[in-house]
Design an enzyme around this catalytic site. Structure first.
Site, short mmCIF file in Angstrom:
data_model
loop_
_atom_site.label_atom_id
_atom_site.label_comp_id
_atom_site.label_asym_id
_atom_site.label_seq_id
_atom_site.Cartn_x
_atom_site.Cartn_y
_atom_site.Cartn_z
N LYS A 204 32.03 37.65 19.64
CA LYS A 204 31.56 37.98 20.94
C LYS A 204 30.31 39.69 21.00
O LYS A 204 31.63 40.08 19.96
CB LYS A 204 32.39 38.86 22.63
CG LYS A 204 31.31 38.70 23.81
CD LYS A 204 31.69 38.73 24.80
CE LYS A 204 31.15 39.09 25.54
NZ LYS A 204 32.20 39.02 27.22
N SER B 219 30.69 36.64 30.77
CA SER B 219 29.71 36.69 30.17
C SER B 219 30.09 36.37 29.20
O SER B 219 28.81 36.72 27.97
CB SER B 219 29.99 38.75 30.19
OG SER B 219 30.81 39.02 29.62
N SER C 267 35.43 37.01 32.51
CA SER C 267 34.18 36.87 31.27
C SER C 267 34.64 36.05 30.40
O SER C 267 33.85 35.95 29.30
CB SER C 267 33.08 37.97 31.26
OG SER C 267 32.63 38.51 31.20
N1 GLN Z 1 30.68 38.14 36.00
C1 GLN Z 1 31.71 40.16 36.37
C2 GLN Z 1 30.79 40.85 36.08
O1 GLN Z 1 30.07 40.87 36.60
C3 GLN Z 1 32.64 39.58 34.48
C4 GLN Z 1 32.22 40.04 33.36
C5 GLN Z 1 32.89 40.37 32.88
O2 GLN Z 1 34.16 40.08 32.77
N2 GLN Z 1 32.49 41.08 31.82
O3 GLN Z 1 31.49 42.00 36.52
#
Ligand code: GLN
Length: 488
Positions: A74, A149, A173
């Site tokens: 990532k 994400s 994410s």
């Molecule tokens: N969807 C969640 C957020 O927008 C989780 C994001 C993540 O785990 N990086 O914060």
């Protein structure tokens, strides 16, 4: 081939490490125009690494069970010599001069970084649509989101253009893109994996984890990346000294006799797609058939999970992202005439909308006069959530829940409605607030042939138990073996 199978084939000299790397890089070159899973491909570096690992293997060195396997990383995990931009204009062109601890560990284990994967900008989001290089497309339906994400990592595994990947999970994410793309992932306990070199979003919630084709691949790589690093103090929150060690012997898959699984019945009452509900409940039945006992309970504090998470995550984000000021770090606007102009314009031009929204929210909840009303309350709520989980784990070995209330939605459908987007995190964020581990596993498809996932949540550092249960599930089902068509 799974990553473990690929490593075994390399060991038996059925193919060379260079061939393994070239095959995947070719496949990225052929297919990634369609899904946009990669932000960078590190061909030369990967091929030269491959040669070195081949030499070690040829000399008879037993490096690790995943030696010779290419891996996708990532874009928020620092990789020496490979651009790491968090899919943001703010960090565009930034090439780290050091490796994150997890990358050091993977390289020691003989794995080869082949590229960086697309994501929501700075990991803020649940759809992988907000990256500076555009959205990741779901390999099961290119008009839909891959989840976020870590959407690039999950999509790359689903399309078969990387054998295994790293993601990060602050509020879901890893798990949510796994669920949307039909692949497997593990979000480890907070403190099990070093965050040194992970570009911070919300430091008290962030954790690096694994994404792969099945639970054994994910577990094998978690063994490699877990445990503190050799240079002490680089991440003082990483508190396990030695790495995890799991039993991944195929002949050693037991049953679930004596395992008690809690099922939060209010998760299934409203706000969840009926097809998701059916598939997740069927997964519970499967585990019951394997010997587990399933008991329903009422998940407390449900109305407070999303607000507490978003207040804490945004507060930490606003603080972490204050370093990108156009001077110390990151993009600098060419138009600033005064110091405050440089700050304002660099941040206005360098960050995308969602990141700015969160910095503003975070600065607001931390400001004097509102701190007690919002931030402090959210921290108190977080303590209640942790207490609630502690009580639950005195009764259950693990908790089974959906990962997301829906399957992958259309690109563009939710970008203008942040609250709707945030509500999609209802089943994932409390796990991060409590610092717990969870494994996300595919458990079926909806009528549109879109994957559905469920998660097994465990008490802190109970990864072994979760992985054992997940192995039992995958040995009895074939959901994780399905692949989308159209990729070579
Ligand atoms: N969807 C969640 C957020 O927008 C989780 C994001 C993540 O785990 N990086 O914060």
């Amino acid at each position: 081939m799974t990553a473990l199978e690929l490593a075994a084939a390399v060991k038996l000299k059925k193919l060379s490490v260079s061939e393994a790397v070239s095959n995947y890089i070719e496949s990225i070159e052929k297919n990634d125009k369609k899904i946009n899973a990669f932000t960078a491909v590190s061909k030369e570096k990967a091929l030269s690494c491959a040669k070195k690992i081949q030499t070690r293997l040829d000399a008879g060195e037993d490096i690790s069970p995943l030696a010779g396997v290419p891996i996708a990383i990532k874009d928020n995990i620092s990789t020496e010599g490979i651009e790491t931009a968090c899919a943001s204009k703010m960090l565009g062109g930034y090439v780290p001069v050091f490796n994150a601890v997890v990358i050091e560990k993977l390289e020691q284990a003989g794995m080869i970084v082949i590229g960086k994967t697309n994501m929501d900008e700075f990991a803020m989001g649940g759809s992988s649509e907000t990256g500076a290089g555009g959205a990741v497309c779901n390999p099961w339906d290119l008009t839909r989101v891959a989840g976020g994400s870590s959407g690039g990592s999950a999509a790359a595994i689903a399309a078969g253009i990387a054998p295994i990947a790293l993601g990060s999970d602050t509020g879901g994410s890893i798990r949510q893109p796994c669920s949307f793309c039909g692949v497997t992932g593990i979000k480890p306990t907070y403190g099990a994996v070093s965050r040194y070199g992970l570009i911070a979003y919300a430091s008290s919630l962030d954790q690096i984890g694994t994404i792969g084709q099945d639970i054994e691949d994910c577990a094998a790589m978690l063994e490699i990346i877990s445990g503190s690093d050799s240079v002490s103090g680089r991440d003082s929150t990483c508190i396990i000294k030695s790495p995890f060690s799991f039993d991944l012997d195929k002949n050693n898959i037991k049953n679930l006799n004596g395992i008690k699984i809690g099922l939060p019945k209010n998760y299934f009452e409203s706000g969840i797609d009926s097809e998701v509900k059916t598939a997740v409940l069927a997964a519970a039945k499967e585990l019951e058939a394997a010997g587990a006992s399933i008991e329903e309970f009422e998940m407390p504090l449900m109305d407070y999970l999303i607000p507490a998470y978003y207040i804490i995550a945004c507060a930490e984000a606003s603080s972490n992202l204050s370093r990108y000021d156009g001077l110390k770090y990151g993009y600098r606007s060419a138009n600033g005439k005064t110091l405050s102009d440089v700050y304002r314009l660099s941040r206005s031009e360098g960050f995308g909308l969602e990141v700015k929204r969160r910095i503003m929210l975070g600065s607001f909840v931390l400001s004097s006069g509102y701190y007690d009303a919002y931030y402090k309350k959210a921290l108190q709520t977080r303590a209640l959530i942790k207490d609630a989980y502690n009580k639950l784990f005195s009764r259950y070995d693990m908790i089974l829940s959906p990962v997301a209330p829906t399957t992958a939605y259309k690109q563009g459908e939710n970008v203008d409605d942040p609250i709707k987007m945030y509500m999609g995190d209802i089943y994932t964020v409390s796990i991060n607030l409590a610092g717990l581990p969870a494994a996300a596993l595919p458990c079926g498809f909806d009528k549109q042939n879109l994957p559905i996932g469920f998660q097994l949540i465990g008490d802190a550092f109970s990864e072994k138990k979760l992985i054992d249960a997940a192995r039992v599930f995958q040995s009895r089902t074939t959901h994780h073996l399905n692949k989308p068509g159209g990729f070579q």
